[in-house]
Design an enzyme around this catalytic site. Structure first.
Site, PDB file in Angstrom:
ATOM      1  N   ASN A 186      19.213  31.466  51.735  1.00 40.30           N
ATOM      2  CA  ASN A 186      18.495  32.243  50.730  1.00 40.30           C
ATOM      3  C   ASN A 186      17.353  31.434  50.128  1.00 40.30           C
ATOM      4  OD1 ASN A 186      18.067  34.475  48.916  1.00 40.30           O
ATOM      5  ND2 ASN A 186      19.139  33.306  47.326  1.00 40.30           N
ATOM      6  N   GLY A 187      16.686  30.657  50.976  1.00 39.36           N
ATOM      7  CA  GLY A 187      15.614  29.807  50.454  1.00 39.36           C
ATOM      8  C   GLY A 187      14.243  30.456  50.518  1.00 39.36           C
ATOM      9  N   GLY A 222      13.469  23.299  55.607  1.00 39.34           N
ATOM     10  CA  GLY A 222      14.096  24.052  56.712  1.00 39.34           C
ATOM     11  C   GLY A 222      15.597  24.181  56.502  1.00 39.34           C
ATOM     12  N   HIS A 223      16.226  25.119  57.253  1.00 40.87           N
ATOM     13  CA  HIS A 223      17.658  25.340  56.997  1.00 40.87           C
ATOM     14  C   HIS A 223      18.561  24.258  57.561  1.00 40.87           C
ATOM     15  CE1 HIS A 223      17.074  27.317  60.820  1.00 40.87           C
ATOM     16  NE2 HIS A 223      16.519  28.386  60.287  1.00 40.87           N
ATOM     17  N   LYS A 260      11.741  41.137  59.026  1.00 38.81           N
ATOM     18  CA  LYS A 260      10.701  40.142  58.758  1.00 38.81           C
ATOM     19  C   LYS A 260       9.420  40.800  58.260  1.00 38.81           C
ATOM     20  CE  LYS A 260      13.055  36.637  60.493  1.00 38.81           C
ATOM     21  NZ  LYS A 260      13.696  35.725  59.525  1.00 38.81           N
TER      22      LYS A 260
END
Ligand SMILES: *[C@@H]1O[C@H](CO)[C@@H](O)[C@H](O)[C@H]1NC(C)=O
Length: 485
Positions: free
Chosen positions: A91-92, A199-200, A373
């Site tokens: 959820n960034g 990044g994740h 997206k």
């Protein structure tokens, strides 16, 4: 949070000297250390991270068809497995690409429900149905944490325990000098432009550092199911969960990556390969230029990563403590508003697959990959192609083909707000194959679109599709105004 002085990075002949200038900004010690490590690795890396001839197709049994796993009967004790599970949503991200301010997860996608609402409903439904307590964990970034937390209050009476932690905040660096932009701009620690969430792949370190990982292990949790919060197909799948928890000791699977068959639309997605006798994620950024076309081919690399991942909590803890989480660095170039060229160093969560024992790919149906997206994606999920039940979207039974239509909305539709004013109601799309809309176009109530429909209003023209119109294999162009009188 401690105060550190701003650092300079001097890079003559790869010798890095980290010193501090008197300028002060706020960065936590853990973020500083994490960035330092990543930056050091970035300087050491020379050339591409894969040697092309060493790439092999993964062995048969390392990517299993979903049907095979789903064919096994589920036990009565599903609640036990579910109680070992934690759902984690990435959820960034912001809603910028859809013209929205604030966290992407707070955009309404269906019947006034946001991505986050749907997630909470799904988990609550599971917890009620099986009498379990699967918690939800949100990995926020400094961009999304505040707004998300405000909203979380509305779920206090739902049967889902929600935890959050922040991912790291690293400094963007100048492309040429490799100095942090923060030092150029000066004391602008709160200026979002100088910072980025890395990044994740940062999930492992941040989750561990937050203390939440240990807490969940203490509570008896064993696995996380991680996915992007904008993937509406990423629901908890009981067959995969059961497969994961029922592996015999000694063959404990620590990591499952859900992959799905590649179509022409996904040629840039990361794929799974066999490399040095392990499963490895190959991202387009790692592919040498000469092999990019080969990488994109649907025949050689048939599947891609959905970023739905099932990972052992104990394994994350072990790898973090051994400093053995190995992820390639993705160098992401950006241009700031002022025109300055910067890079940000990132990692991807799936890239760590090679660090885990007995990792497995599962080739899942396309329905588990339903990312939103763009506004075109949003139109699809808002339409009658999908039905909503307990927070999950499923393709309507009334659609004859299993594929989703291709929708391309032009630049007049890029922002969610604009888009909403252009549809009085969402058209019927059950029989649509392809829709292209370009220019100043509006849709009246209860329009029906079938087959291939192309609507093009040239510059200065406007097309209003009247209420109740049925367009089947039609091209509409020119000027069609409907005026009140
Ligand atoms: C997370 O980030 C936000 C925004 O930067 C900050 O206000 C908050 O204190 C952070 N939370 C934690 C637990 O560090």
């Amino acid at each position: 949070v401690c105060f550190l002085r701003c650092f300079y990075l001097l890079v003559p002949f790869n010798v890095v000297v980290l010193t501090y200038t008197p300028r002060v900004f706020q960065v936590s010690k853990k973020d500083f250390d994490g960035f330092k490590k990543l930056f050091h690795r970035f300087l050491q890396v020379k050339g591409p991270s894969v040697d092309w001839p060493k790439i092999h197709r993964p062995p048969e049994d390392s990517i299993q068809p979903y049907d095979k796993i789903a064919a096994l009967p589920l036990p009565d004790s599903l609640a036990d497995s579910l109680n070992k599970l934690v759902v984690v949503k990435l959820n960034g991200g912001l809603g910028t690409s859809m013209g929205c301010k604030g966290p992407k997860s707070l955009i309404s996608v269906r019947n006034e429900n946001t991505f986050l609402d749907l997630t909470v409903q799904q988990i609550e439904h599971l917890n009620k149905k099986y009498n379990t307590d699967v918690p939800l964990v949100l990995m926020n970034s400094f961009n999304t944490d505040e707004d998300t937390k405000k909203i979380l209050q509305k779920y206090t009476h739902h049967r889902v325990k929600i935890h959050t932690f922040n991912q790291s905040r690293y400094p963007r660096i100048n492309k040429e000098s490799l100095l942090p932009v923060a030092t150029d701009i000066g004391m602008m620690g709160e200026n979002a432009d100088v910072w980025y969430p890395p990044g994740h792949g940062d999930i492992y370190a941040s989750f561990y550092n937050s203390g939440l990982l240990d807490q969940l292990i203490t509570e008896g949790k064993e696995y996380i199911f991680v996915s992007n919060i904008d993937n509406l197909g990423a629901t908890v799948d009981l067959n995969i969960l059961h497969h994961l928890v029922s592996q015999p000791n000694g063959k404990r699977c620590e990591f499952i990556m859900e992959v799905t068959d590649k179509t022409r639309a996904d040629v840039k997605g990361g794929t799974l390969i066999q490399y040095d006798n392990k499963l490895r994620l190959l991202e387009i950024a790692q592919v040498p230029k000469a092999h990019v076309d080969e990488f994109k081919s649907v025949t050689k690399f048939k599947i891609f990563n959905t970023n739905n991942l099932w990972i052992s909590l104990g394994a994350i803890k072990r790898l973090q403590e051994q400093n053995a989480m190995d992820m390639e660095i993705i160098v992401n170039p950006k241009t700031l508003d002022g025109g300055q060229n910067v890079i940000q160093l990132e990692t991807a969560v799936g890239a760590a697959i090679k660090s885990f024992d007995n990792a497995l790919g599962i080739n899942v149906p396309r329905s588990r990959f339903l990312p939103v997206k763009t506004v075109s994606d949003l139109l699809l999920v808002m339409s009658n192609l999908y039905s909503l039940e307990a927070g999950s979207l499923t393709m309507s039974q009334k659609r004859e083909f299993p594929t989703t239509p291709h929708v391309k909305l032009g630049s007049s539709f890029t922002k969610v707000q604009e888009y909403q004013t252009r549809f009085e109601s969402i058209p019927d799309m059950l029989e649509l194959d392809h829709l292209t809309v370009s220019g100043d176009v509006t849709f009246g109530k209860q329009v029906s679109l079938k087959g291939t429909v192309i609507i093009i209003a040239n510059h200065g023209d406007r097309i209003d599709i009247p209420a109740g119109t049925i367009l089947e294999n039609k091209i509409v162009s020119g000027n069609l105004r409907i005026l009140d009188h």
